[in-house]
Design a protein around this motif. Structure first.
Motif, PDB file in Angstrom:
ATOM      1  N   SER A  22       4.099   5.091 -12.172  1.00 21.29           N
ATOM      2  CA  SER A  22       3.873   5.626 -13.511  1.00 21.29           C
ATOM      3  C   SER A  22       3.554   4.528 -14.520  1.00 21.29           C
ATOM      4  CB  SER A  22       5.113   6.404 -13.967  1.00 21.29           C
ATOM      5  OG  SER A  22       6.257   5.568 -13.982  1.00 21.29           O
ATOM      6  N   ASP A  23       3.949   3.275 -14.191  1.00 22.80           N
ATOM      7  CA  ASP A  23       3.692   2.165 -15.110  1.00 22.80           C
ATOM      8  C   ASP A  23       2.516   1.316 -14.664  1.00 22.80           C
ATOM      9  OD1 ASP A  23       4.892   1.266 -12.850  1.00 22.80           O
ATOM     10  OD2 ASP A  23       6.296  -0.093 -13.842  1.00 22.80           O
ATOM     11  N   GLY A  24       1.694   1.866 -13.775  1.00 24.18           N
ATOM     12  CA  GLY A  24       0.494   1.154 -13.345  1.00 24.18           C
ATOM     13  C   GLY A  24       0.695   0.202 -12.191  1.00 24.18           C
ATOM     14  N   THR A  25       1.900   0.107 -11.666  1.00 30.19           N
ATOM     15  CA  THR A  25       2.160  -0.748 -10.509  1.00 30.19           C
ATOM     16  C   THR A  25       2.363   0.123  -9.274  1.00 30.19           C
ATOM     17  OG1 THR A  25       4.548  -0.754 -10.941  1.00 30.19           O
ATOM     18  CG2 THR A  25       3.255  -2.497 -11.953  1.00 30.19           C
ATOM     19  N   SER A  26       2.225  -0.481  -8.123  1.00 31.96           N
ATOM     20  CA  SER A  26       2.409   0.267  -6.884  1.00 31.96           C
ATOM     21  C   SER A  26       3.892   0.421  -6.576  1.00 31.96           C
ATOM     22  CB  SER A  26       1.709  -0.453  -5.733  1.00 31.96           C
ATOM     23  OG  SER A  26       2.259  -1.742  -5.556  1.00 31.96           O
ATOM     24  N   ASN A  27       4.234   1.565  -5.996  1.00 29.78           N
ATOM     25  CA  ASN A  27       5.623   1.805  -5.600  1.00 29.78           C
ATOM     26  C   ASN A  27       5.943   1.047  -4.324  1.00 29.78           C
ATOM     27  OD1 ASN A  27       6.052   3.577  -7.766  1.00 29.78           O
ATOM     28  ND2 ASN A  27       5.251   5.314  -6.608  1.00 29.78           N
ATOM     29  N   LYS A  28       7.165   0.535  -4.234  1.00 34.91           N
ATOM     30  CA  LYS A  28       7.586  -0.249  -3.070  1.00 34.91           C
ATOM     31  C   LYS A  28       8.673   0.440  -2.260  1.00 34.91           C
ATOM     32  CE  LYS A  28       5.060  -3.400  -5.106  1.00 34.91           C
ATOM     33  NZ  LYS A  28       5.108  -2.942  -6.502  1.00 34.91           N
ATOM     34  N   LEU A  29       9.218   1.536  -2.801  1.00 34.60           N
ATOM     35  CA  LEU A  29      10.265   2.282  -2.092  1.00 34.60           C
ATOM     36  C   LEU A  29       9.856   3.724  -1.824  1.00 34.60           C
ATOM     37  CD1 LEU A  29      13.409   1.144  -4.170  1.00 34.60           C
ATOM     38  CD2 LEU A  29      12.474   0.081  -2.105  1.00 34.60           C
ATOM     39  N   ILE A  30       8.690   4.108  -2.287  1.00 38.60           N
ATOM     40  CA  ILE A  30       8.288   5.515  -2.266  1.00 38.60           C
ATOM     41  C   ILE A  30       6.944   5.657  -1.566  1.00 38.60           C
ATOM     42  CG2 ILE A  30       7.718   7.516  -3.698  1.00 38.60           C
ATOM     43  CD1 ILE A  30       9.516   6.136  -5.855  1.00 38.60           C
ATOM     44  N   LEU A  31       6.876   6.600  -0.644  1.00 39.58           N
ATOM     45  CA  LEU A  31       5.631   6.899   0.060  1.00 39.58           C
ATOM     46  C   LEU A  31       4.890   8.009  -0.668  1.00 39.58           C
ATOM     47  CD1 LEU A  31       3.716   6.758   2.554  1.00 39.58           C
ATOM     48  CD2 LEU A  31       5.183   8.507   3.602  1.00 39.58           C
ATOM     49  N   LYS A  88       6.809   1.677   6.588  1.00 42.33           N
ATOM     50  CA  LYS A  88       7.753   0.848   5.830  1.00 42.33           C
ATOM     51  C   LYS A  88       7.095  -0.457   5.396  1.00 42.33           C
ATOM     52  CE  LYS A  88      11.987   0.117   6.920  1.00 42.33           C
ATOM     53  NZ  LYS A  88      13.220  -0.211   7.666  1.00 42.33           N
ATOM     54  N   ASP A  89       6.365  -1.083   6.313  1.00 40.38           N
ATOM     55  CA  ASP A  89       5.699  -2.345   5.979  1.00 40.38           C
ATOM     56  C   ASP A  89       4.603  -2.142   4.937  1.00 40.38           C
ATOM     57  OD1 ASP A  89       7.262  -3.881   7.682  1.00 40.38           O
ATOM     58  OD2 ASP A  89       5.947  -3.567   9.396  1.00 40.38           O
ATOM     59  N   VAL A  90       3.844  -1.080   5.081  1.00 40.82           N
ATOM     60  CA  VAL A  90       2.763  -0.807   4.125  1.00 40.82           C
ATOM     61  C   VAL A  90       3.332  -0.549   2.732  1.00 40.82           C
ATOM     62  CG1 VAL A  90       0.974   0.861   3.503  1.00 40.82           C
ATOM     63  CG2 VAL A  90       1.129   0.030   5.848  1.00 40.82           C
ATOM     64  N   ILE A  91       4.395   0.246   2.653  1.00 39.89           N
ATOM     65  CA  ILE A  91       4.982   0.589   1.355  1.00 39.89           C
ATOM     66  C   ILE A  91       5.610  -0.635   0.702  1.00 39.89           C
ATOM     67  CG2 ILE A  91       6.772   1.962   0.224  1.00 39.89           C
ATOM     68  CD1 ILE A  91       6.385   4.021   2.501  1.00 39.89           C
ATOM     69  N   SER A  92       6.418  -1.395   1.474  1.00 38.45           N
ATOM     70  CA  SER A  92       7.163  -2.520   0.895  1.00 38.45           C
ATOM     71  C   SER A  92       6.240  -3.634   0.412  1.00 38.45           C
ATOM     72  CB  SER A  92       8.155  -3.075   1.923  1.00 38.45           C
ATOM     73  OG  SER A  92       7.478  -3.612   3.049  1.00 38.45           O
ATOM     74  N   ARG A  93       5.016  -3.702   0.939  1.00 35.20           N
ATOM     75  CA  ARG A  93       4.054  -4.707   0.496  1.00 35.20           C
ATOM     76  C   ARG A  93       3.215  -4.239  -0.694  1.00 35.20           C
ATOM     77  NH1 ARG A  93       5.270  -5.920   5.597  1.00 35.20           N
ATOM     78  NH2 ARG A  93       4.841  -8.002   6.473  1.00 35.20           N
ATOM     79  N   GLY A  94       3.403  -3.000  -1.102  1.00 36.35           N
ATOM     80  CA  GLY A  94       2.635  -2.478  -2.230  1.00 36.35           C
ATOM     81  C   GLY A  94       1.199  -2.177  -1.894  1.00 36.35           C
ATOM     82  N   TRP A  95       0.920  -1.839  -0.642  1.00 38.52           N
ATOM     83  CA  TRP A  95      -0.456  -1.605  -0.210  1.00 38.52           C
ATOM     84  C   TRP A  95      -0.925  -0.174  -0.432  1.00 38.52           C
ATOM     85  CZ3 TRP A  95      -0.746  -4.591   5.136  1.00 38.52           C
ATOM     86  CH2 TRP A  95      -0.664  -5.971   4.868  1.00 38.52           C
ATOM     87  N   GLN A  96      -0.096   0.672  -1.047  1.00 41.18           N
ATOM     88  CA  GLN A  96      -0.531   2.052  -1.267  1.00 41.18           C
ATOM     89  C   GLN A  96      -1.506   2.163  -2.433  1.00 41.18           C
ATOM     90  OE1 GLN A  96       2.754   5.194  -0.483  1.00 41.18           O
ATOM     91  NE2 GLN A  96       3.792   3.459  -1.444  1.00 41.18           N
ATOM     92  N   GLY A  97      -1.480   1.183  -3.332  1.00 36.73           N
ATOM     93  CA  GLY A  97      -2.324   1.243  -4.518  1.00 36.73           C
ATOM     94  C   GLY A  97      -1.473   1.422  -5.761  1.00 36.73           C
ATOM     95  N   SER A  98      -2.097   1.409  -6.919  1.00 36.65           N
ATOM     96  CA  SER A  98      -1.388   1.511  -8.198  1.00 36.65           C
ATOM     97  C   SER A  98      -1.073   2.969  -8.487  1.00 36.65           C
ATOM     98  CB  SER A  98      -2.239   0.924  -9.336  1.00 36.65           C
ATOM     99  OG  SER A  98      -2.499  -0.437  -9.093  1.00 36.65           O
ATOM    100  N   ASP A  99      -0.014   3.471  -7.810  1.00 36.05           N
ATOM    101  CA  ASP A  99       0.361   4.871  -7.993  1.00 36.05           C
ATOM    102  C   ASP A  99       1.624   5.025  -8.811  1.00 36.05           C
ATOM    103  OD1 ASP A  99       1.999   3.722  -6.157  1.00 36.05           O
ATOM    104  OD2 ASP A  99       1.527   5.084  -4.524  1.00 36.05           O
TER     105      ASP A  99
END
Length: 462
Positions: free
Chosen positions: A69-78, A56-67
């Motif tokens: 569709s608009d080039g930004t990292s997802n904050k609610l999706i693993l 949850k912490d990793v996702i909400s901080r946008g640490w997954q990378g630019s995945d």
């Protein structure tokens, strides 16, 4: 902050789950314990809970990378992919060896929900109607699955290797806890419906601009994040309705439709917003041109200053026209909102009138029935008064039959009062006498010297 291919230990060490965990405990949490689900269930579930908080912490901080569709990292999706294992490497501990098993367990617990299922399902995940299906699945499906396992038709998940588990669970999942957190924040920010109808209407892009950077601290939602949030607000919370690109905040089920009036208001609202942005941009250009003119004059470059001045005049004209158009559109929007409000008021009047008519048409409120009821009430009141008078008269008669005379009672009462006063006076007199006697007992009749001299005087006289 984008997550690098291999996240640094200092970055991970700032997460709450790592701060409170010793290195030896981390080594245990990074090990593969999927076979402990049945042999040591308490340890297994503690393991899953820890990774749930970490992800949850990793996702909400946008640490997954630019995945996104608009080039930004997802904050609610693993994004559950093998690359995530490498990103979560921790210095001195290594890679999480049981992460695939953990994600599979979180999916079974509905902490993670497949993205496609979340966006397309018509039934709420909180619908109790799912419970019988789950019970049936457990009672019917589990024994059948066990029998198939015994016949080697299917395999138990416990027999999967970590690599095989990743192939089974790889995909995108909605982190339900983060969606709920974002929805709670949004509802708190809005505090209910807006003041005007336009405040409750948004296009998708306007919704994202308005709330995308506010629902989670320090990050902006991606496009797919926003779709997930809107779906949750519409299906689970029933506070918005979306048709096409129109999103409307609602407060009651009877308002869950988007009318032609709503679309017209939204178009005007969008036009007003676009014009305001144009006005702001023109004003910025005017300011920049004014600065350029001043700079050119300081440098004795009059031709450039003159060209900039001509450009500024065009900008001033354009700004004047845009301000006029903006004023007209804002006035029109206010008029349309007022008219829309009048429609709602008339609907309320109509509903109130229908309700009042329904109440007045009740048989109990007909004139004949009212007169009959009031006559019956008057008669009942008269009967009650007669009964009360009869009871009171009966009490008086009983008192007379008992031979009780008020004059005799008063004389007897006065005699008792006199007797009490006499007793009180006697008691006072007795107390005074006792006090006098006590005083006399302490005063001698003759002084001692006079008592000794009395015999001598008697002898001399003889």
């Amino acid at each position: 902050m984008a997550l690098p291919t291999t996240m640094s230990s200092p970055a991970l060490s700032t997460l709450p789950t790592y701060v409170s965990t010793s290195k030896s405990r981390l080594q245990s949490l990074y090990s593969d314990i999927h076979r402990q689900k049945h042999s040591n269930p308490s340890s297994f579930h503690a393991y899953v809970d820890w990774w749930h908080g970490t992800l949850k912490d990793v996702i909400s901080r946008g640490w997954q990378g630019s995945d996104g569709s608009d080039g930004t990292s997802n904050k609610l999706i693993l994004g559950a992919r093998r690359a995530l294992v490498d990103k979560l490497r921790y210095e001195g501990v290594g890679k999480p060896l049981g992460l695939g098993t953990t994600i599979a367990e979180m999916r079974r617990n509905n902490d993670l929900i497949p993205l496609s299922q979340f966006l397309t399902s018509q039934q709420s995940m909180y619908d109790p109607g799912w419970l019988p299906y789950r019970i049936a699945s457990f009672v019917v499906g589990k024994p059948l699955w066990w029998a198939m396992e015994q016949l080697d038709i299917v395999r138990s998940e416990d027999s999967y290797t970590e690599a095989e588990m990743w192939k089974k669970i790889e995909g995108d999942y909605v982190m339900l806890g983060l969606v709920v957190q974002a929805a709670d924040t949004l509802e708190t920010l809005r505090g209910g419906t807006g003041i005007s109808p336009a405040d409750n209407l948004y296009t998708f892009e306007e919704f994202r601009k308005e709330f995308g950077a506010k629902v989670l601290p320090g990050v902006v939602l991606s496009e797919i994040d926003t779709k997930v949030l809107i779906k949750h607000l519409e299906r689970e919370r029933r506070v918005v309705v979306q048709i096409g690109d129109v999103i409307k905040f609602v407060t009651a089920d009877h308002d869950r439709e988007i009318t032609a009036v709503d679309r017209g208001i939204l178009e005007l609202k969008t036009a007003v917003r676009n014009l305001r942005e144009q006005v702001d941009n023109i004003q910025k250009k005017i300011d920049q041109t004014t600065s350029n003119i001043s700079k050119a004059l300081r440098q004795q470059r009059k031709s450039i200053a003159l060209a900039e001045l001509r450009f500024k005049k065009h900008l001033d004209d354009s700004l004047s026209k845009r301000l006029g158009s903006l004023h007209n559109l804002e006035s029109t929007l206010i008029s349309v909102e007022t008219a829309g409000g009048d429609i709602e008021i008339m609907k309320t009047y109509e509903s109130s009138t229908a309700t009042l008519k329904a109440i007045l048409s009740h048989p109990s409120l007909q004139r004949d029935k009212i007169e009959e009821t009031m006559d019956a009430l008057a008669a009942s009141t008269a009967d009650a008064r007669e009964i009360d008078d009869a009871i009171r008269m009966g009490g008086d008669m009983v008192a007379v039959d008992a031979g009780i005379d008020d004059t005799e009672l008063e004389a007897e009462l006065n005699a008792l009062v006199e007797e009490v006063e006499k007793e009180r006076a006697g008691a006072v007199e007795q107390a005074v006498l006792e006090k006098l006697h006590s005083i006399e007992a302490h005063v001698p009749e003759v002084a001692p010297v006079e008592a000794e001299a009395a015999p001598r005087r008697t002898a001399e006289a003889a």
